[in-house]
Write a protein that holds these residues in place. Structure first.
Motif, PDB file in Angstrom:
ATOM      1  N   UNK A  55       0.822  -1.218   0.000  1.00 17.47           N
ATOM      2  CA  UNK A  55       0.000   0.000   0.000  1.00 17.47           C
ATOM      3  C   UNK A  55       0.850   1.260   0.000  1.00 17.47           C
ATOM      4  N   UNK A  56       2.048   1.178  -0.553  1.00 15.69           N
ATOM      5  CA  UNK A  56       2.902   2.362  -0.667  1.00 15.69           C
ATOM      6  C   UNK A  56       2.226   3.417  -1.538  1.00 15.69           C
ATOM      7  N   UNK A  57       2.456   4.699  -1.222  1.00 15.57           N
ATOM      8  CA  UNK A  57       1.858   5.775  -2.003  1.00 15.57           C
ATOM      9  C   UNK A  57       2.839   6.350  -3.018  1.00 15.57           C
ATOM     10  N   UNK A  58       3.868   5.591  -3.362  1.00 17.20           N
ATOM     11  CA  UNK A  58       4.855   6.024  -4.353  1.00 17.20           C
ATOM     12  C   UNK A  58       4.812   5.104  -5.564  1.00 17.20           C
ATOM     13  N   UNK A  59       5.005   5.685  -6.760  1.00 20.66           N
ATOM     14  CA  UNK A  59       5.117   4.852  -7.942  1.00 20.66           C
ATOM     15  C   UNK A  59       6.518   4.947  -8.554  1.00 20.66           C
ATOM     16  N   UNK A  60       7.484   5.327  -7.722  1.00 12.42           N
ATOM     17  CA  UNK A  60       8.890   5.326  -8.123  1.00 12.42           C
ATOM     18  C   UNK A  60       9.491   3.995  -7.694  1.00 12.42           C
ATOM     19  N   UNK A  61       9.939   3.161  -8.646  1.00 14.56           N
ATOM     20  CA  UNK A  61      10.440   1.836  -8.274  1.00 14.56           C
ATOM     21  C   UNK A  61      11.689   1.865  -7.410  1.00 14.56           C
ATOM     22  N   UNK A  62      12.353   3.029  -7.337  1.00 15.00           N
ATOM     23  CA  UNK A  62      13.579   3.117  -6.547  1.00 15.00           C
ATOM     24  C   UNK A  62      13.348   3.713  -5.167  1.00 15.00           C
ATOM     25  N   UNK A  63      12.116   4.155  -4.914  1.00 18.03           N
ATOM     26  CA  UNK A  63      11.830   4.849  -3.652  1.00 18.03           C
ATOM     27  C   UNK A  63      12.000   3.941  -2.440  1.00 18.03           C
ATOM     28  N   UNK A  64      11.489   2.717  -2.514  1.00 16.19           N
ATOM     29  CA  UNK A  64      11.569   1.812  -1.362  1.00 16.19           C
ATOM     30  C   UNK A  64      13.016   1.473  -1.024  1.00 16.19           C
ATOM     31  N   UNK A  65      13.842   1.235  -2.051  1.00 16.32           N
ATOM     32  CA  UNK A  65      15.250   0.906  -1.794  1.00 16.32           C
ATOM     33  C   UNK A  65      15.981   2.075  -1.150  1.00 16.32           C
ATOM     34  N   UNK A  66      15.633   3.302  -1.547  1.00 15.64           N
ATOM     35  CA  UNK A  66      16.260   4.473  -0.937  1.00 15.64           C
ATOM     36  C   UNK A  66      15.787   4.655   0.503  1.00 15.64           C
ATOM     37  N   UNK A  67      14.546   4.299   0.768  1.00 15.34           N
ATOM     38  CA  UNK A  67      13.985   4.465   2.113  1.00 15.34           C
ATOM     39  C   UNK A  67      14.492   3.384   3.063  1.00 15.34           C
ATOM     40  N   UNK A  68      14.727   2.185   2.511  1.00 16.70           N
ATOM     41  CA  UNK A  68      15.209   1.059   3.328  1.00 16.70           C
ATOM     42  C   UNK A  68      16.499   0.504   2.712  1.00 16.70           C
ATOM     43  N   UNK A  69      17.583   1.275   2.753  1.00 14.65           N
ATOM     44  CA  UNK A  69      18.826   0.871   2.073  1.00 14.65           C
ATOM     45  C   UNK A  69      19.475  -0.370   2.661  1.00 14.65           C
ATOM     46  N   UNK A  70      19.206  -0.670   3.913  1.00  9.44           N
ATOM     47  CA  UNK A  70      19.848  -1.812   4.571  1.00  9.44           C
ATOM     48  C   UNK A  70      18.997  -3.076   4.530  1.00  9.44           C
ATOM     49  N   UNK A  71      17.840  -2.992   3.897  1.00 11.38           N
ATOM     50  CA  UNK A  71      16.982  -4.180   3.872  1.00 11.38           C
ATOM     51  C   UNK A  71      17.649  -5.325   3.122  1.00 11.38           C
ATOM     52  N   UNK A  72      17.475  -6.541   3.654  1.00 13.08           N
ATOM     53  CA  UNK A  72      17.972  -7.724   2.957  1.00 13.08           C
ATOM     54  C   UNK A  72      17.084  -8.914   3.326  1.00 13.08           C
ATOM     55  N   UNK A  73      17.083  -9.905   2.474  1.00  9.90           N
ATOM     56  CA  UNK A  73      16.310 -11.122   2.692  1.00  9.90           C
ATOM     57  C   UNK A  73      17.173 -12.311   2.314  1.00  9.90           C
ATOM     58  N   UNK A  74      17.096 -13.363   3.119  1.00 13.04           N
ATOM     59  CA  UNK A  74      17.849 -14.591   2.848  1.00 13.04           C
ATOM     60  C   UNK A  74      16.955 -15.795   3.100  1.00 13.04           C
ATOM     61  N   UNK A  75      16.900 -16.678   2.102  1.00 16.20           N
ATOM     62  CA  UNK A  75      16.161 -17.932   2.245  1.00 16.20           C
ATOM     63  C   UNK A  75      17.148 -18.993   2.703  1.00 16.20           C
TER      64      UNK A  75
END
Length: 461
Positions: A55-75
């Motif tokens: 439900x983000x209110x941004x349509x910039x595909x790079x916005x989330x990465x800039x807002x959460x630069x340290x996010x990571x996921x590992x399976x």
């Protein structure tokens, strides 16, 4: 929970998948962890972050990465299954330290589809992706692996298309239509994002509750290039990630039993041209497929302009395949239900499946992935001396390129390197196209927020 200065709150946690993603092969886990060129780690990270910022209110595909630069996921592979480790994940996806269940389910869908698409579809010899039947088989298997098809259920799935950037009155109207559809026992499938993709689902939830419908479906179909710009809305309870926009569009028309189009921008125009191009093919002349354009009274002029553009480019034959209904949500639902009844009768007569539209002939022009490059855009054949369905195919590609330049990282990089796309063709078509695109810009249908700088230039001298 940790909070960094000037950055939003984040969470570090490990979660156990549920709902069809209990195990993965060692090869799948290794591919998902591969950060090299061609590996899946960055794709997984980008799509997972989109789901976690639902439900983000941004349509910039790079916005989330800039807002959460340290996010990571590992399976991680475990003796009894797998674990998903999240680092610096958005705290908004959690309640009292527990991930919201719907977000978790969509996160598992991301892992499932990325692994399946890369290994079973693109990375194997199971499907000949250079042929139409091979691409259709791939679409079917992805949908089957996602468990969104119900063999025992009568036709009831309405696909709703429309813009992510729409006005308040238009959004409220999409909810009214969804409510009327839900009262009639119809399920909803959209592109899974905000705006006209969220409204019908939101309206249907109330109607389904009133009708005590126990297993309503709110299916969201997206693809890696667009999910970051159109994060799934919180109502989606079946998320499917297709490999590319063409397979996403095919999934819509194979899975759905009818389509409703609300006001939108270039993405919606792309979808309209895709479906009309398919339906205008002679092999589909007798195939029932209810298609309704609708919006509130304020949107009447919008649909008049769309109708004029379609008449000019594709001819009067195209107008016989859709109906425009303005400001009457109940009538939209009644007409759609009657159209789906005819679909059911046709499927029974032809002994076709209710859950997958095998009878629909899909020309390869509508299935082959279109690369959003300047050369590809310049090479489009936008003239009338060809069958209408082929003109529709290239018009669809023109709009697809603009979508890429607007909200997809690969397209945005292309524009940054080489400037706007140049679109050329028959002068009358170019004037109509230019007028339609300028109207989209003036009506703020290109972006959710901020100013819009066109990624295209129409040659209309």
């Amino acid at each position: 929970m940790t909070e960094q200065q000037d950055l939003p709150a984040t969470v570090n946690t490990r979660i156990s998948p549920r709902g069809g993603l209990d195990i993965l092969s060692r090869d799948e886990v290794a591919r998902l962890a591969d950060a090299s060129t061609g590996g899946l780690r960055e794709l997984l990270r980008r799509c997972a972050l989109a789901v976690l910022t639902t439900d983000s209110d941004s349509d910039d595909p790079r916005a989330a990465s800039l807002r959460y630069p340290d996010f990571d996921i590992e399976v991680q592979q475990q003796d009894r299954g797998i674990k998903i480790e999240l680092k610096a994940a958005p705290a908004s996806a959690f309640v009292d330290g527990e991930i919201i269940r719907g977000i978790a389910e969509n996160l598992f869908a991301v892992v499932r589809d990325i692994a399946y698409n890369a290994i079973e579809v693109s990375g194997s010899n199971k499907f000949d992706l250079n042929t139409g039947p091979g691409m259709t088989s791939a679409v079917f298997e992805i949908l089957r692996n996602a468990r969104v098809m119900r063999s025992y259920q009568n036709p009831s799935l309405v696909v709703c298309w429309g813009g992510h950037s729409i006005g308040r009155d238009e959004y409220l109207y999409t909810k009214k239509v969804g409510y009327q559809l839900g009262l009639r026992g119809l399920d909803i499938c959209t592109g899974c994002g905000p705006g006209a993709m969220k409204g019908p689902m939101k309206g249907a939830t109330i109607a389904h509750a009133k009708q005590r419908q126990s297993r309503p479906r709110y299916i969201g179909i997206t693809e890696p290039g667009i999910i970051a710009a159109e994060s799934p809305n919180p109502i989606v309870n079946h998320l499917v990630i297709m490999p590319d926009i063409e397979k996403r569009l095919e999934a819509f028309v194979r899975l759905g039993h009818g389509i409703i189009v609300f006001p939108g921008g270039v993405g919606t125009a792309e979808e309209i041209l895709y479906l009309l191009g398919v339906l205008l093919h002679p092999a589909n002349a007798e195939l029932p497929f209810p298609l309704i354009f609708t919006g509130p009274a304020e949107s009447a002029a919008y649909f008049e302009q769309i109708d004029q553009f379609l008449r000019l480019t594709l001819g009067e034959a195209a107008t016989s395949r859709y109906r425009i209904i303005v400001d009457d949500a109940a009538e939209v639902a009644k007409v759609m239900r009657e159209g789906i009844r005819k679909v059911r009768e046709h499927r029974l007569k032809e002994q076709d499946a209710f859950f997958f539209n095998w009878s629909l002939h899909l020309p390869e022009e509508f299935q082959r992935p279109f690369p959003p490059t300047h050369a590809a855009m310049a090479g489009l054949k936008l003239h009338r001396d060809q069958p209408p369905h082929l003109l529709a195919a290239d018009l669809r590609r023109a709009f697809s390129g603009i979508v890429a330049g607007n909200v997809k990282e690969e397209g945005m990089r292309e524009i940054e390197r080489h400037g706007p796309y140049i679109i050329d063709g028959d002068k009358e078509i170019m004037r109509a196209l230019d007028g339609l695109l300028k109207a989209f810009v003036a009506q703020r249908r290109m972006k959710i927020s901020g100013s819009y700088k066109p990624c295209y230039q129409v040659a209309n001298d």
